[in-house]
Design an enzyme around this catalytic site. Sequence first.
Site, short mmCIF file in Angstrom:
data_model
loop_
_atom_site.label_atom_id
_atom_site.label_comp_id
_atom_site.label_asym_id
_atom_site.label_seq_id
_atom_site.Cartn_x
_atom_site.Cartn_y
_atom_site.Cartn_z
N GLU A 1 0.66 -1.14 -0.11
CA GLU A 1 0.02 -0.04 -0.03
C GLU A 1 0.72 1.30 0.13
O GLU A 1 0.56 2.28 0.55
CB GLU A 1 -1.09 0.00 1.30
CG GLU A 1 -2.25 -1.16 1.08
CD GLU A 1 -3.47 -0.45 1.62
OE1 GLU A 1 -3.71 0.67 1.78
OE2 GLU A 1 -4.34 -1.41 1.83
N HIS B 1 -2.33 -1.28 10.04
CA HIS B 1 -1.79 -2.64 10.27
C HIS B 1 -0.80 -2.55 11.11
O HIS B 1 0.01 -1.52 11.11
CB HIS B 1 -1.41 -3.30 8.82
CG HIS B 1 -2.57 -3.58 8.31
ND1 HIS B 1 -2.63 -4.81 7.53
CD2 HIS B 1 -3.47 -2.98 7.54
CE1 HIS B 1 -3.93 -4.93 6.88
NE2 HIS B 1 -4.39 -3.84 6.75
#
Lengths: 436, 436
Positions: free
Chosen positions: A48, A271
């Site tokens: 990402e 995360h």
Amino acid sequence: MASSAVTVRVFSLNCWGIRYLSKQCAERYAMIGDFLSSGEHDIVLLQEVWSEKDFLGLKKKLAFSHPHSHYFKSGVIGSGLAIFCKHRIHDTFLYRYSLNGYPYMAHHGDWFGGKAVGMAIIQIGSLTANVYVTHLHAEYCRDKDSYLPHRVVQAWELQQFIRHTSAGADAVIVGGDLNMHPQDLGTRLLMSYTGLKDAYLETSQFDGCEDGITLIADNPFINKKELIPFEKGIRIDYILFKGSPKSEIRCDFMSTTKGSIPEKPFPFSDHEALMADLRLTPLASQETRHDKSSQDSGKVAELVDTLTEARTEVKVGLHCAERMRYTATRTGIMGLALLILELAIAAVPWLALGTEQSFPRTSFYLLAALCCAILITTFLLYVFYTMELKSLQGAEDQMRLAVGSLQERLRGVSVDHTPLRKPPEGEEPSTFDTEE
Amino acid sequence: MASSAVTVRVFSLNCWGIRYLSKQCAERYAMIGDFLSSGEHDIVLLQEVWSEKDFLGLKKKLAFSHPHSHYFKSGVIGSGLAIFCKHRIHDTFLYRYSLNGYPYMAHHGDWFGGKAVGMAIIQIGSLTANVYVTHLHAEYCRDKDSYLPHRVVQAWELQQFIRHTSAGADAVIVGGDLNMHPQDLGTRLLMSYTGLKDAYLETSQFDGCEDGITLIADNPFINKKELIPFEKGIRIDYILFKGSPKSEIRCDFMSTTKGSIPEKPFPFSDHEALMADLRLTPLASQETRHDKSSQDSGKVAELVDTLTEARTEVKVGLHCAERMRYTATRTGIMGLALLILELAIAAVPWLALGTEQSFPRTSFYLLAALCCAILITTFLLYVFYTMELKSLQGAEDQMRLAVGSLQERLRGVSVDHTPLRKPPEGEEPSTFDTEE
């Protein structure tokens, strides 16, 4: 020749790096860069990293600690995959998953990201290591997961890619956000087919979140509601590894961040980051050793079951895609019928009653525009669903073939106790294997 | 253990199988099926089998001669790639090229075909063979070939795919329509990087068209004007092969059809069929032998030159795609400006002069529809060109990295005479290779 072991420290993180949308994006990249620039980690696998500018920013910051890097480009906004490495990257290869959501689900954004798996070949001491970084389609609703067939096909293609490209590698290291729980179909498919080991399960020592979870409720960037029914969190990010006849790999230590970073106002990402110390020991004996994991008939039988389950899931996807293509076709035909009807109504008075226009002009043009829009949209959807169907059918075909081949091996194992991958050495090679 | 040699007969043909468009399509498939059902060929690699029905027809016909088969699905109408085999196919894998023409060039059709390379793993005696079948983007105009960057990227991805997936193979066999002449950039890139050998150049005995051409002027399905300036024809279909430390491959005999088939009214296809007898000799010594072709510094230097040439071609493509995206953006902005202007003209009288509509209704709606169509089209084109740019940039990045790595090896070769792929065996593996 016996050689001493090498410890490789691997770092993996989904950076949640959507410029202008992710919270504190720039500040978090600065934190990540500062943390990594200490040079503690040999291999850094990021997901990402949606903006190439952010990659270049990190590259500049890590120029001394990690002189070698690669950013994998794909899709409309990029695959988001990046690798930073202390070792020279000799070669790279990118595999774009054939299925990755729908372009019209723009708010989910996965299609535009062009999800993929990137590979980098590096040399660690005397060993050639294939390093993979990947990110699979997100799961937005576990109960009614319309993307499940897509993610299963991605897991299938991921295991194919790793299995087929790693034959020449002495060590295999995989890091990434699989968006799958440890017991999910895709994870089982990936692990059992490739023989990869899960660093969290294999590590001698672990320091991190309970149950190794990587999407935790305590993370301030997380919407707790999305984690229901998993109150504490879920484990969807992994570091996986595999040795070879030329090397043995063990995980000595693994850790994760725990929702906050000491002396920092917020964590690296939504995360948690994963860190693993992998110990690579070159093996003296280089003779071809048959991989026990693939020889064990119990494991092969389990793999056949997993594959059968995966085929079922892909068939559900096929059924769904067929239905959607059918709906698009029907809507398109209705749009065409409406257009023809409208033209007929407009044309008949002109033909029969002279040039006097009885159809209100405004309505006429608006309706015609609507019909054209329906026709174009349904045509594009038809093309898209056809491509989806082809990919799903292709995966299903390959899975069926793989099941057949595995069952063949299974019969071989249970009857002959011959190795799975190779026929016996003494077999006469000039006789063709023409069995059906 | 010494084993006797095995001869494998390979057949490759671009079937030109566009239902309702290709001439005598059904009759030609019947001829091809009859010919192949004699079972003379062990491995049959077909391209442009665009309809799955035709594949299934062939499958039925070849059920006894070639019990194992696979049809690779991709794109909107399928990849057109099929393989028939006497040996069991143990595993398959498909790689879709990231670039493959433009969807709006519908008359060229390549984009809808989803060009790809398919791999099948088979067991020939004691040897594991990786068999590849592929079809690259067509060349419609050699002088002004706007698809050249796409084809170069396809050749790049093809060599990556073959190189990375064949490490575990004892033998590599490739067949297909590369749509490139033997001396074209893409062919050189493929051959020099993979070390594949061209069956036509390597064969001991050849029976076929002059210079091995596969698209010949004498073929009744060929438009002779398209071949200008190559009066007799061109060679764009290939059978390629490569051995390994475990096996040696030689081509004993190669033949092609010659524009007509004895006792038949027309040939199999607009392309000629290729047939090669490959002799696979298992080698007794199984120790890792460094491939001489990749060690020779002259060859590596040549490869660096080829790669540099390929990078230039990809950069031309990048420049072109950027220009096209810019044009799409500009047109989109003009469409938006026109729409705003129109709305302003329509709105101002309403605001200033009451509800009287001074803008002719018909023109108003037609113009608005035109503006919307422009906006939608340019948006889709923008997305498409962005994806094209990402793929081109990705290929260019990977090529740059490969050039760097090769130059590094070259320096290693010219100074140290060390093997290219592996560091010396005695090297201390615990010291990290942190060179820049």
